[in-house]
Design an enzyme around this catalytic site. Structure first.
Site, PDB file in Angstrom:
ATOM      1  N   GLU A  90      41.328  36.198  44.702  1.00 13.93           N
ATOM      2  CA  GLU A  90      40.354  37.227  44.288  1.00 13.93           C
ATOM      3  C   GLU A  90      39.955  38.102  45.477  1.00 13.93           C
ATOM      4  OE1 GLU A  90      37.032  35.472  42.165  1.00 13.93           O
ATOM      5  OE2 GLU A  90      38.315  33.999  41.170  1.00 13.93           O
ATOM      6  N   ASP A 146      38.722  40.646  47.962  1.00 14.62           N
ATOM      7  CA  ASP A 146      38.081  41.947  48.179  1.00 14.62           C
ATOM      8  C   ASP A 146      37.250  41.858  49.456  1.00 14.62           C
ATOM      9  OD1 ASP A 146      35.809  40.609  47.130  1.00 14.62           O
ATOM     10  OD2 ASP A 146      35.780  41.768  45.264  1.00 14.62           O
ATOM     11  N   GLU A 152      35.014  26.681  41.225  1.00 11.37           N
ATOM     12  CA  GLU A 152      33.708  26.613  41.900  1.00 11.37           C
ATOM     13  C   GLU A 152      32.932  25.330  41.632  1.00 11.37           C
ATOM     14  OE1 GLU A 152      31.681  30.232  40.781  1.00 11.37           O
ATOM     15  OE2 GLU A 152      33.183  31.497  41.729  1.00 11.37           O
ATOM     16  N   ASN A 155      40.115  26.330  42.181  1.00  9.50           N
ATOM     17  CA  ASN A 155      39.821  27.654  42.757  1.00  9.50           C
ATOM     18  C   ASN A 155      38.364  27.717  43.222  1.00  9.50           C
ATOM     19  OD1 ASN A 155      40.789  30.476  43.061  1.00  9.50           O
ATOM     20  ND2 ASN A 155      39.267  30.987  41.484  1.00  9.50           N
ATOM     21  N   HIS A 209      36.575  36.421  48.741  1.00 11.29           N
ATOM     22  CA  HIS A 209      35.628  37.540  48.636  1.00 11.29           C
ATOM     23  C   HIS A 209      34.964  37.672  50.006  1.00 11.29           C
ATOM     24  CE1 HIS A 209      36.036  38.019  44.326  1.00 11.29           C
ATOM     25  NE2 HIS A 209      35.829  36.724  44.140  1.00 11.29           N
TER      26      HIS A 209
HETATM   27  C1  XIL Z   1      33.409  38.364  37.900  1.00 15.38           C
HETATM   28  C2  XIL Z   1      33.923  39.611  37.212  1.00 15.38           C
HETATM   29  O1  XIL Z   1      34.585  40.410  38.171  1.00 15.38           O
HETATM   30  C3  XIL Z   1      32.787  40.372  36.581  1.00 15.38           C
HETATM   31  O2  XIL Z   1      33.278  41.452  35.793  1.00 15.38           O
HETATM   32  C4  XIL Z   1      31.944  39.447  35.697  1.00 15.38           C
HETATM   33  O3  XIL Z   1      30.807  40.142  35.219  1.00 15.38           O
HETATM   34  C5  XIL Z   1      31.509  38.219  36.477  1.00 15.38           C
HETATM   35  O4  XIL Z   1      32.643  37.572  37.019  1.00 15.38           O
HETATM   36  N1  XIL Z   1      34.417  34.513  41.120  1.00 15.38           N
HETATM   37  C6  XIL Z   1      35.220  34.375  40.010  1.00 15.38           C
HETATM   38  C7  XIL Z   1      35.374  35.514  39.077  1.00 15.38           C
HETATM   39  O5  XIL Z   1      35.886  33.344  39.869  1.00 15.38           O
HETATM   40  O6  XIL Z   1      35.591  35.096  37.761  1.00 15.38           O
HETATM   41  C8  XIL Z   1      34.201  36.459  39.132  1.00 15.38           C
HETATM   42  O7  XIL Z   1      34.503  37.591  38.323  1.00 15.38           O
HETATM   43  C9  XIL Z   1      33.911  36.860  40.554  1.00 15.38           C
HETATM   44  C10 XIL Z   1      33.574  35.645  41.388  1.00 15.38           C
END
Ligand code: XIL
Length: 386
Positions: A291, A293, A185, A227, A263
């Site tokens: 990641e 979802d 990020e 990422n 996401h």
């Molecule tokens: C999130 C986790 O799922 C949570 O449990 C934690 O509190 C915060 O981080 N992008 C990312 C992940 O790269 O590391 C994040 O994970 C979600 C967004």
């Protein structure tokens, strides 16, 4: 301090206690369970074999230890795992100079016992920094509305801290991690570089190339990824990440891939994901959905459920269609354990399994995609084991 070490022999998970004083024997870890052998033929991990794509999940290591059904699904359905939190800096160096890889080691042992590859997440980030470091940081906002972080530590000290962190963590897991999210990020939505403390210390984005070089030195076999989220959509942020990847390749910085967090939210349209994966792949990089979802405003209506299922289908189809897309990772699998409700109030139902760990239509949709898609076979991408 680690008093014992698990030697995992084949898939049997035999634990050998080495040079262990008698007092420590009682505390020797139980071998990680090998649950993958009873994985059903229609599990995601077995259906993914023809494509060579690894299907993964983020793992909550507390649940892995406490909830047998959670461990069973993790092992039986997925052939790649990502630490949801336990490889982040705040967990691995809770006090300055004191390292704690215990939880992450347990996950890596579990993965080894279950023939899963490990995505290491994440080394360089603005978030989930250890409290001793976070305490030195103040945040303001610039004219464009972007956050600006400033640490009271001098640049030279920040640089030394980051170098040590990257070297220590990658070195600790050397040979056991398949892909590392080296930098997470680094861009704002408008495509400008995020002004976190690493940007501050380097006076620009030079920290990114340095972090990849340090990681490569510490584990030359690991595949090293940049990422980010929202780079699935064409726009200034995706363009900025693309320009970065291109520049790093041109400078022969050891970057192997780009991770698309993916996401998604059904209130927005589906992104031009395949085209974005492909343009990064065309730079000679691996790509991954890291990641995935798909969240929605609750409660989910039948129409929204159908939209979620369609989005899940399209995310997997996009990865399968791009030969360099080597892994597809869901950000957890049970709605009861998702990060979404805590981060996006009023939203949820983002995962493949419901609150009771029963598979939802989006899970069945992924099975169907794997069964019916004739995808090019991914070349063996090396690094890590399993
Ligand atoms: C999130 C986790 O799922 C949570 O449990 C934690 O509190 C915060 O981080 N992008 C990312 C992940 O790269 O590391 C994040 O994970 C979600 C967004």
């Amino acid at each position: 301090m680690r008093l014992s070490r698990s030697l995992l022999v084949g898939a049997l998970g035999v634990t050998a206690v080495l040079c262990t004083p008698a007092t420590a024997l009682a505390a020797a870890p139980t071998p990680a369970p090998s649950l993958y052998r009873s994985s059903p033929a229609d599990s995601l991990r077995r259906l993914d074999h023809p494509s060579g794509l690894r299907i993964g999940t983020a793992v909550n290591t507390d649940l892995l230890a406490s909830t047998p059904q959670y461990a069973q699904i993790t092992a039986q359905q997925f052939d790649s795992v990502t630490a949801e939190n336990v490889m982040k800096w705040e967990v691995v160096e809770p006090q300055r100079g004191t390292l704690d890889f215990a939880a992450a080691d347990r996950l890596v042992d579990f993965a080894h016992a279950n023939k899963q590859r490990v995505r290491g997440h994440t080394l360089v980030w603005h978030s989930q920094l250890p409290s001793w470091l976070q305490a030195t940081i103040t945040s303001t906002t610039d004219a464009a509305g972007n956050r600006v972080d400033t640490s009271s530590l001098p640049a030279s000290e920040l640089k030394a801290l980051l170098k040590k962190h990257v070297q220590e963590e990658v070195g600790h897991f050397k040979g056991r991690v398949w892909q590392w999210d080296v930098v997470n990020e680094a861009f704002n939505e408008d495509g400008t570089p995020r002004q976190d403390v690493w940007y501050q210390a380097w006076g620009g984005t030079g920290y990114i190339a340095d972090a990849f070089r340090w990681a490569h030195e510490a584990d030359p076999q690991a595949k090293l990824f940049y990422n980010d989220y929202n780079i699935e959509f064409t726009g200034p942020k995706s363009d900025a990440a693309f320009a970065l990847a291109k520049q790093l390749k041109a400078q022969r910085v050891p970057i192997d891939g780009v991770g698309f967090q993916t996401h998604l939210d059904t209130q927005y349209g589906f992104p031009d994901l395949q085209a974005n994966l492909q343009r990064f792949a065309d730079l000679g990089l691996f790509v991954a959905e890291t990641e995935v979802d798909v969240r929605s405003t609750l409660p989910v209506t039948a129409a929204v459920q159908a939209k979620q299922t369609s989005y899940w289908t399209q995310t997997l189809q996009a990865c399968l269609a791009v030969e360099n897309c080597i892994s597809y990772t869901a950000w957890g699998f049970g709605d009861a354990y998702s990060w979404v409700p805590g981060t996006f109030p009023g939203q949820g139902a983002a995962n493949l399994y419901d609150e009771d760990l029963a598979p939802k239509p989006q899970y069945t949709a992924l099975q169907d995609v794997l069964r019916t898609t004739r995808a090019p076979h991914r070349a063996e991408s090396g690094g890590g084991w399993a």
